[in-house]
Scaffold this motif. Structure first.
Motif, PDB file in Angstrom:
ATOM      1  N   GLN A 377       0.818  -1.202   0.000  1.00 49.91           N
ATOM      2  CA  GLN A 377       0.000   0.000   0.000  1.00 49.91           C
ATOM      3  C   GLN A 377       0.856   1.258   0.000  1.00 49.91           C
ATOM      4  O   GLN A 377       2.042   1.221   0.281  1.00 49.91           O
ATOM      5  CB  GLN A 377      -0.936   0.017   1.224  1.00 49.91           C
ATOM      6  N   LYS A 378       0.209   2.364  -0.310  1.00 51.82           N
ATOM      7  CA  LYS A 378       0.873   3.667  -0.317  1.00 51.82           C
ATOM      8  C   LYS A 378       1.020   4.172   1.122  1.00 51.82           C
ATOM      9  O   LYS A 378       0.140   3.972   1.955  1.00 51.82           O
ATOM     10  CB  LYS A 378       0.043   4.650  -1.147  1.00 51.82           C
ATOM     11  N   VAL A 379       2.155   4.855   1.382  1.00 50.27           N
ATOM     12  CA  VAL A 379       2.413   5.424   2.708  1.00 50.27           C
ATOM     13  C   VAL A 379       2.668   6.919   2.556  1.00 50.27           C
ATOM     14  O   VAL A 379       3.473   7.339   1.720  1.00 50.27           O
ATOM     15  CB  VAL A 379       3.635   4.752   3.374  1.00 50.27           C
ATOM     16  N   THR A 380       1.989   7.743   3.358  1.00 48.83           N
ATOM     17  CA  THR A 380       2.133   9.194   3.230  1.00 48.83           C
ATOM     18  C   THR A 380       2.947   9.826   4.350  1.00 48.83           C
ATOM     19  O   THR A 380       3.613  10.836   4.143  1.00 48.83           O
ATOM     20  CB  THR A 380       0.757   9.883   3.189  1.00 48.83           C
ATOM     21  N   LEU A 381       2.875   9.298   5.570  1.00 52.20           N
ATOM     22  CA  LEU A 381       3.605   9.852   6.719  1.00 52.20           C
ATOM     23  C   LEU A 381       3.281  11.330   6.963  1.00 52.20           C
ATOM     24  O   LEU A 381       4.115  12.086   7.444  1.00 52.20           O
ATOM     25  CB  LEU A 381       5.115   9.674   6.543  1.00 52.20           C
ATOM     26  N   ASN A 382       2.092  11.752   6.617  1.00 54.33           N
ATOM     27  CA  ASN A 382       1.610  13.101   6.936  1.00 54.33           C
ATOM     28  C   ASN A 382       2.590  14.186   6.503  1.00 54.33           C
ATOM     29  O   ASN A 382       3.069  14.984   7.286  1.00 54.33           O
ATOM     30  CB  ASN A 382       1.339  13.225   8.442  1.00 54.33           C
ATOM     31  N   ASN A 383       2.942  14.184   5.217  1.00 54.69           N
ATOM     32  CA  ASN A 383       3.902  15.174   4.733  1.00 54.69           C
ATOM     33  C   ASN A 383       3.362  15.860   3.490  1.00 54.69           C
ATOM     34  O   ASN A 383       2.398  15.419   2.873  1.00 54.69           O
ATOM     35  CB  ASN A 383       5.236  14.500   4.396  1.00 54.69           C
ATOM     36  N   THR A 384       4.026  16.954   3.109  1.00 52.80           N
ATOM     37  CA  THR A 384       3.643  17.689   1.898  1.00 52.80           C
ATOM     38  C   THR A 384       4.876  17.955   1.048  1.00 52.80           C
ATOM     39  O   THR A 384       5.034  19.017   0.469  1.00 52.80           O
ATOM     40  CB  THR A 384       2.987  19.041   2.274  1.00 52.80           C
ATOM     41  N   ILE A 385       5.763  16.977   0.968  1.00 46.91           N
ATOM     42  CA  ILE A 385       7.080  17.245   0.412  1.00 46.91           C
ATOM     43  C   ILE A 385       7.078  17.553  -1.079  1.00 46.91           C
ATOM     44  O   ILE A 385       7.793  18.442  -1.537  1.00 46.91           O
ATOM     45  CB  ILE A 385       8.045  16.084   0.719  1.00 46.91           C
ATOM     46  N   TRP A 386       6.296  16.852  -1.887  1.00 41.17           N
ATOM     47  CA  TRP A 386       6.396  17.090  -3.319  1.00 41.17           C
ATOM     48  C   TRP A 386       5.124  17.708  -3.893  1.00 41.17           C
ATOM     49  O   TRP A 386       4.977  18.915  -3.877  1.00 41.17           O
ATOM     50  CB  TRP A 386       6.760  15.789  -4.042  1.00 41.17           C
ATOM     51  N   ASP A 387       4.200  16.930  -4.317  1.00 46.34           N
ATOM     52  CA  ASP A 387       3.020  17.465  -4.982  1.00 46.34           C
ATOM     53  C   ASP A 387       1.805  16.738  -4.421  1.00 46.34           C
ATOM     54  O   ASP A 387       1.370  15.715  -4.935  1.00 46.34           O
ATOM     55  CB  ASP A 387       3.131  17.249  -6.498  1.00 46.34           C
ATOM     56  N   GLU A 388       1.279  17.294  -3.358  1.00 44.67           N
ATOM     57  CA  GLU A 388       0.221  16.593  -2.633  1.00 44.67           C
ATOM     58  C   GLU A 388      -1.000  16.348  -3.500  1.00 44.67           C
ATOM     59  O   GLU A 388      -1.655  15.308  -3.391  1.00 44.67           O
ATOM     60  CB  GLU A 388      -0.156  17.395  -1.384  1.00 44.67           C
ATOM     61  N   GLU A 389      -1.326  17.286  -4.384  1.00 47.42           N
ATOM     62  CA  GLU A 389      -2.520  17.119  -5.205  1.00 47.42           C
ATOM     63  C   GLU A 389      -2.375  15.943  -6.179  1.00 47.42           C
ATOM     64  O   GLU A 389      -3.340  15.282  -6.512  1.00 47.42           O
ATOM     65  CB  GLU A 389      -2.799  18.404  -5.987  1.00 47.42           C
ATOM     66  N   VAL A 390      -1.143  15.712  -6.628  1.00 48.17           N
ATOM     67  CA  VAL A 390      -0.916  14.657  -7.614  1.00 48.17           C
ATOM     68  C   VAL A 390      -0.656  13.312  -6.957  1.00 48.17           C
ATOM     69  O   VAL A 390      -1.267  12.299  -7.304  1.00 48.17           O
ATOM     70  CB  VAL A 390       0.268  15.021  -8.544  1.00 48.17           C
ATOM     71  N   ASN A 391       0.269  13.297  -5.990  1.00 47.96           N
ATOM     72  CA  ASN A 391       0.647  12.001  -5.430  1.00 47.96           C
ATOM     73  C   ASN A 391       0.137  11.787  -4.016  1.00 47.96           C
ATOM     74  O   ASN A 391       0.481  10.808  -3.377  1.00 47.96           O
ATOM     75  CB  ASN A 391       2.172  11.820  -5.482  1.00 47.96           C
ATOM     76  N   GLY A 392      -0.678  12.723  -3.526  1.00 47.65           N
ATOM     77  CA  GLY A 392      -1.249  12.555  -2.199  1.00 47.65           C
ATOM     78  C   GLY A 392      -0.222  12.606  -1.088  1.00 47.65           C
ATOM     79  O   GLY A 392      -0.452  12.102   0.007  1.00 47.65           O
ATOM     80  N   GLY A 393       0.926  13.210  -1.362  1.00 46.20           N
ATOM     81  CA  GLY A 393       1.961  13.277  -0.342  1.00 46.20           C
ATOM     82  C   GLY A 393       2.613  11.946  -0.065  1.00 46.20           C
ATOM     83  O   GLY A 393       3.187  11.739   1.005  1.00 46.20           O
TER      84      GLY A 393
END
Length: 625
Positions: A377-393
């Motif tokens: 599964q995808k893991v986000t770790l509550n970050n906004t490092i790159w492009d949140e709208e595209v890759n969901g962080g």
């Protein structure tokens, strides 16, 4: 007016020159004389900029021209780039002799700039009508003193023992061999640099309020260079190395100490602490960005530390080179299909050095590290490092190799691995043989990785869109780790180890991982990581933290040298993923991509044979033949 415009139009804009040459020769159609130069503000500033011009470029200089990164074990270029002038690549393979050419050319360039500084100090005087006050003259003289000391530090750090005549002004440009003198003992040079940096620091301000002066020498820059130098000077390579017992100059003097002297560690401790105290008093601090809940965002903090300017709040920068070739650096870290040269990677040993998300190294049984298999599964770790709208962080995606899962934030900011996010094209990297990012040529990741650290996510090489940032020569994060190391080495007691860990923990707090403690830890709570109350245990965690926090910044090679670990670390097989693999089954396996050679002589750069032939008083550096 924009800060970048000040940089381009101000004095330091001239400092992008690649070498320091006689300023009088720069205008062939004009018969310039010293009085003509030092009666004209523009020419005075041009001369001073020329003095600054040999400050190494922390981007392309550290990577290619000087090669500190390539000589160490963080970054790794395509070996076949040697045919396009990467002169340090053969050095890593054992093809290094006193006849080898080195683009850094410190032996030639730095004495020329030292000469220019001496001429400046001797001739500069106030020109009130042109806006050069007596105070400004005092500052400029102190800047030249700093630059002289800095360049002699670089010479001593590179060659160990050099001819030394700091106030000498030759009639023409010269190299060190032209002094027709033998080398001066290492600590004699270091002591002079130490004294001179303190003298310059007493005159210069801690920072400038004028943007056009950004990059000019400050008291903090003086103290930063001094702290780094004295840490090196206290380390085993030069402080009591018995291997150099028979290495003497033409006067019979030992060029290095062969008996360890703890006072060198004491001086390093004091220098590092003075730097930290003065920097923090002047408003310098670790760069952080916060989440909406007020906590530190470790991803954005570590990424933008290298991308934000001083006037954008990045007061972690203690010593900057305003003009750096980050474009070439980023181009070589960008895949060929995206307009780059796509072969500047990182080593597998660096990948392995990063901690897990719980702050433990991968070889700790409690770390939870798994190498085989893939994520589900995808893991986000509550970050906004790159492009949140595209890759969901997302930090990792489904089908990511487990080696790259659950690692600490700095890993994801520093390493581009297969199936990780590529922000320029809003897709995932594909490093399989024949895929978009592996053309299976010299311009492709030779071991399955590209360097991500210090590459802006806004960069678009294909469109030649690069985001300006200064080259960081020294930052506060390094100062904290330098102090921690010096303190632990000098004072072998509980209180000092506790204080040393407190400075390491400042770095780990920003990195978003658990701090260390000497106290007992309740495994059920596990908010901290226990470290045994011994000098060796604390030394181990400090060095591990340096490897990760400072990776790719031109520091690792000097660390391996001064610890005398280069022979063990830089010899033998280097690994990565399988460059030839066309699918997951064949790509994800530790594969030797290069076998390196590091000989005992390599701890110092050799004096080029042509220079030895000019001056029979010189002694070649130890073990070079």
């Amino acid at each position: 007016m924009k800060f970048a415009k000040y940089i381009l139009t101000g004095l330091i804009g001239v400092a992008s020159l690649t070498s320091c040459v006689d300023y009088l020769d720069k205008e062939p159609d004009t018969e310039l004389t010293l009085p003509m130069v030092f009666e004209d503000k523009t020419r005075i500033e041009g001369w001073l900029a020329n003095v600054y011009s040999a400050i190494p470029d922390p981007y392309w200089g550290y990577t290619n021209t000087l090669g500190w990164e390539i000589l160490a074990d963080d970054q790794t270029p395509s070996e076949r780039w040697r045919q396009w002038g990467w002169k340090v690549i053969p050095y890593t393979l054992g093809e290094w002799t006193p006849n080898s050419d080195w683009e850094g050319e410190f032996w030639k360039r730095l004495p020329q700039c030292i000469r220019e500084a001496n001429i400046f100090i001797e001739n500069i005087h106030p020109l009130p009508a042109q806006g050069i006050s007596a105070k400004e003259v005092e500052y400029m003289k102190a800047e030249c003193k700093f630059m002289k000391a800095y360049y002699y530090y670089l010479l001593a750090n590179t060659y160990g023992a050099v001819p030394f005549k700091p106030d000498y002004i030759a009639p023409t440009d010269f190299v060190l061999a032209d002094l027709m003198e033998g080398q001066t003992p290492y600590y004699t040079v270091i002591d002079w640099v130490d004294k001179t940096l303190l003298e310059a620091a007493d005159v210069l301000p801690a920072k400038y309020t004028e943007a056009r002066k950004y990059g000019r020498a400050t008291s903090i820059m003086c103290l930063a260079v001094r702290a780094r130098m004295l840490l090196f000077a206290a380390s085993p390579l030069v402080n009591g190395n018995p291997d150099y017992a028979d290495y003497k100059n033409d006067k019979g003097e030992n060029l290095f100490n062969t008996t360890p002297d703890p006072q060198h560690w004491e001086k390093a401790v004091q220098a590092c602490k003075l730097l930290i105290d003065e920097a923090e008093k002047s408003g310098y601090k670790l760069y952080t960005e916060k989440k909406e809940d007020g906590t530190i965002d470790p991803f954005m903090s570590y990424q933008n530390l290298f991308l934000k300017r001083f006037d954008e709040g990045n007061t972690e920068i203690l010593f900057a080179r305003p003009s750096s070739d980050y474009g070439s650096y980023e181009k070589h870290a960008t895949p060929t299909a995206s307009g780059g040269s796509g072969g500047l990677g990182v080593t597998q040993s660096l990948v392995d050095a990063f901690f897990m998300q719980n702050g433990l190294p991968i070889d700790n049984p409690s770390a939870g590290y798994k190498e085989e298999g893939f994520s589900t599964q995808k893991v986000t770790l509550n970050n906004t490092i790159w492009d949140e709208e595209v890759n969901g962080g997302a930090i990792t995606y489904e089908n990511t190799y487990n080696m790259y899962c659950n690692r600490e934030p700095r890993f994801y900011v520093s390493v581009a691995f297969n199936n990780s996010y590529f922000p320029t094209e809003k897709r995932l990297f594909d490093f399989f043989n024949g895929a978009a990012d592996n053309t299976h040529t010299h311009d492709a990741p030779q071991n399955g990785y590209l360097i991500r650290k210090r590459v802006s996510p806004k960069t678009n090489v294909k469109e030649k869109n690069y985001q300006y940032r200064p080259g960081i020569v020294y930052r506060l994060g390094e100062a904290y780790l330098n102090y921690a190391e010096a303190l632990n080495e000098y004072k072998n007691d509980y209180t000092s180890r506790q204080e040393a860990l407190s400075y390491v923990n400042k770095i780990r707090e920003r990195a978003g991982i658990r701090p260390y403690t000497l106290e007992a830890v309740d495994p059920a709570v596990a908010q901290k990581i226990h470290v045994d109350d011994t000098q060796e245990a604390v030394r181990k965690v400090i060095r591990a933290e340096r490897r990760v926090e400072l990776c790719g910044e031109g520091i690792r090679y000097d660390d391996l040298r001064r610890w005398q670990e280069a022979e063990g670390t830089l010899n033998g097989d280097f690994y990565g993923m399988n460059y030839n693999g066309k699918d997951a089954a064949s790509f994800y396996e530790r594969t030797v991509y290069q076998t390196r050679v590091y000989k005992p002589a390599y701890y110092w750069f050799p004096i080029h044979q042509s220079e030895m032939e000019k001056n029979d008083k010189l002694k070649q550096l130890p073990l070079w033949k």
